[in-house]
Design an enzyme around this catalytic site. Sequence first.
Site, PDB file in Angstrom:
ATOM      1  N   GLU A 190      65.627  32.930 -18.422  1.00  0.00           N
ATOM      2  CA  GLU A 190      66.411  32.713 -19.637  1.00  0.00           C
ATOM      3  C   GLU A 190      65.869  33.432 -20.863  1.00  0.00           C
ATOM      4  OE1 GLU A 190      67.003  29.140 -16.959  1.00  0.00           O
ATOM      5  OE2 GLU A 190      65.329  30.338 -17.675  1.00  0.00           O
TER       6      GLU A 190
ATOM      7  N   ARG B 250      63.287  28.390 -26.219  1.00  0.00           N
ATOM      8  CA  ARG B 250      64.493  29.095 -26.645  1.00  0.00           C
ATOM      9  C   ARG B 250      64.275  29.657 -28.053  1.00  0.00           C
ATOM     10  NH1 ARG B 250      65.037  28.533 -22.056  1.00  0.00           N
ATOM     11  NH2 ARG B 250      66.778  27.685 -20.853  1.00  0.00           N
TER      12      ARG B 250
END
Length: 205
Positions: free
Chosen positions: A59, A104
């Site tokens: 990711e 993130r």
Amino acid sequence: MASFSTWCRYIAHKLEYSVSLSLKGYQGGQLSKTAARDTIWKNLMQGKLTYLHWNKGQEMAPTIGDQGGTLLVRKIPLADPATVFVGDVVVVREPESLGSYLVRRLAATEGYEMVSADEKDEPFVLEKDQCWLLADNETLKPKDANDSRTFGPVPMTNIVGRVIYCLRTAVDHGPVQNSPYSMRKDRPVLEVELDVDEMAKNHKA
């Protein structure tokens, strides 16, 4: 070896962190005044401002390698728009999995208007203490990226740290690209606490 001015800035950051951590415990009823003062002193003299975190998955590629990476994370006891900034790579409590953490990039904070690429979705404004998180890997579909496009806004208080260095392999490592302000602020912490050998020793790949 870090310069004298770097050490001065580092100690100032340690004091700021120690006070914030003690204040958080005191306001939450977890610490008495005496315990709060002791916590400040203990963290100032013995504590570190960083910890190591292993991250796996695609990711956050290419910031973090496809096979994962060992991350040096700066602790953030009280996350708000004055301590973390748009563009920072952060460690956050996963909203849909108790006890798990995600890495993130912070894409928006309170007050930002969010407009979807899908015209059927109505625009909305992030409320106080909300933030929007995105994966760096643009080749993934939103459902595979496991970010705010899937689970929506996240409370800023879910953020526990900012990633300041990434070791992908023993020969591939370096500082993480965060917001310009954060990178300036984290420089003395990185200079004093970075230990690549220790990171390599704890690397799981």
